[in-house]
Design an enzyme around this catalytic site. Structure first.
Site, short mmCIF file in Angstrom:
data_model
loop_
_atom_site.label_atom_id
_atom_site.label_comp_id
_atom_site.label_asym_id
_atom_site.label_seq_id
_atom_site.Cartn_x
_atom_site.Cartn_y
_atom_site.Cartn_z
N SER A 65 1.29 -1.77 0.34
CA SER A 65 0.34 -0.24 -0.12
C SER A 65 0.81 0.79 -0.04
O SER A 65 0.50 1.97 -0.34
CB SER A 65 -0.67 0.14 1.48
N LYS A 68 0.23 3.43 -3.58
CA LYS A 68 -0.74 4.53 -3.19
C LYS A 68 -0.04 5.41 -3.02
O LYS A 68 -0.89 6.63 -3.72
CB LYS A 68 -1.71 3.98 -2.30
N TYR A 193 -2.06 -2.96 -10.76
CA TYR A 193 -2.12 -2.17 -9.78
C TYR A 193 -1.18 -3.74 -8.95
O TYR A 193 -0.30 -2.94 -7.81
CB TYR A 193 -3.39 -3.16 -9.32
N VAL A 263 1.52 -3.80 3.56
CA VAL A 263 1.33 -5.10 4.48
C VAL A 263 2.68 -6.03 4.56
O VAL A 263 2.17 -7.28 4.57
CB VAL A 263 -0.38 -6.23 3.78
#
Ligand code: GLN
Length: 309
Positions: A65, A68, A193, A263
């Site tokens: 993440s 992001k 992604y 994570v």
């Protein structure tokens, strides 16, 4: 540039490592579960480019993440805030990072912010490039600029592991596509992604990225501007309000710095004007933040008064 191992930081890392057994290494992406829960490394990069570290800082991990925030910076630079925030909101959700519930309860399935998976997938769908390969290369190039490391790549094994098991993320895409919030091919969005989530670096390189945001978009190693101040400001604000998932409020009170976790166990911290922090500690707490990483940041906050509040 070399990063000096420092005794004070080393002792804080040893202290934080003691809580490793209270967390759990992520296993919902099968390739991540191989990580050693005892591993803890940290680097701090200062505005003059100096760096201190502790632990095995050569050990690489995937951004997950943390990517992001990188992608958000890219689309903000390419399209400007108005275009981006037409498709993704600015509000924290208070829900887990992969939750679908707010897509259903808001009038249009516009994701509430770019730090939850739905929002990040919407951001990924805007990425410049004519195919998945171009888009991934475009993101990698930016990470290479932020870290001053021309060889940054992504981990094929982790990317495939997530791509083949990521049914919930696919559902988020289809839900948003059904409402016309995102366009394009869902499999391509998923490929980009999962590959940007699998971008692989070490905690020193992560600290360098954190330092760029801390320095309002200037790379402290080259003194080059790599993003506009306004983009760095928006990214840091999201790091404070949503960067640590649905524990961002508690994190703001206890530590009080812009930070983004993933994570894999990585945490990137950006203390405005003072330092970039990169941490890798794989065991996670119940919301998905590195448990040893958080402990280390608490110790750093106690010692150096990092909070901006
Ligand atoms: N919180 C995270 O780091 C999540 C990233 C991960 N690739 C996912 O989509 O589930």
């Amino acid at each position: 540039m070399a990063c000096k191992s420092e005794d004070v930081l080393k002792s804080l890392v040893e202290e934080a490592r003691k809580v490793a057994n209270e967390g759990k290494v992520a296993n919902y992406i099968p390739a991540l579960q191989k990580e050693n829960p005892e591993h803890l490394s940290c680097a701090i990069v200062y505005p003059n480019g100096n760096c201190v570290s502790a632990g095995d800082i050569k050990r690489r991990f995937t951004l997950q993440s943390i990517s992001k925030i990188i992608n958000l910076a890219l689309v903000l630079m390419d399209y400007g805030p108005e275009h981006v925030f037409h498709r993704v909101g600015m509000e924290p959700t208070g829900d887990p990072f992969n939750s679908i519930i707010k897509l259903e309860t808001s009038s249009k399935a516009k994701p509430l912010n770019p730090m939850i998976n739905a929002g990040a997938l919407a951001v990924t769908s805007m990425m410049k490039g004519s195919n998945a390969e171009d888009k991934v290369e475009y993101i990698l190039d930016f990470v290479r600029k932020l870290t001053n490391e021309p060889n940054i790549d992504y981990c094929e094994e982790v990317a495939i592991s997530e791509f083949t098991t990521s049914f919930l993320n696919r559902s988020l895409c289809f839900y948003m596509k059904g409402d016309g919030v995102i366009h394009g091919n869902v499999e391509e969005i998923m490929e980009v992604y999962t590959k940007h989530c699998a971008i692989r670096l070490n905690c020193l390189q992560l600290a360098r990225m954190g330092a760029v945001f801390a320095m309002d978009g200037i790379n402290p190693l080259t003194n080059e501007r790599v993003m506009p101040k306004e983009v760095a400001r928006i990214c840091k604000t999201f790091m404070v309000t949503c960067g640590m998932y649905n524990a961002s409020g508690e994190f703001a009170i206890k530590i009080g710095i812009p930070a983004k976790s993933g994570v894999s166990g990585g945490i990137m911290g950006s203390v405005p004007g003072r330092m970039g922090i990169g941490i890798f500690g794989p065991p996670l707490n119940e919301v998905g933040n590195s448990h040893t990483g958080l402990k280390l940041l608490e110790l750093l906050q106690d010692k150096y008064d990092l909070s901006m509040f």
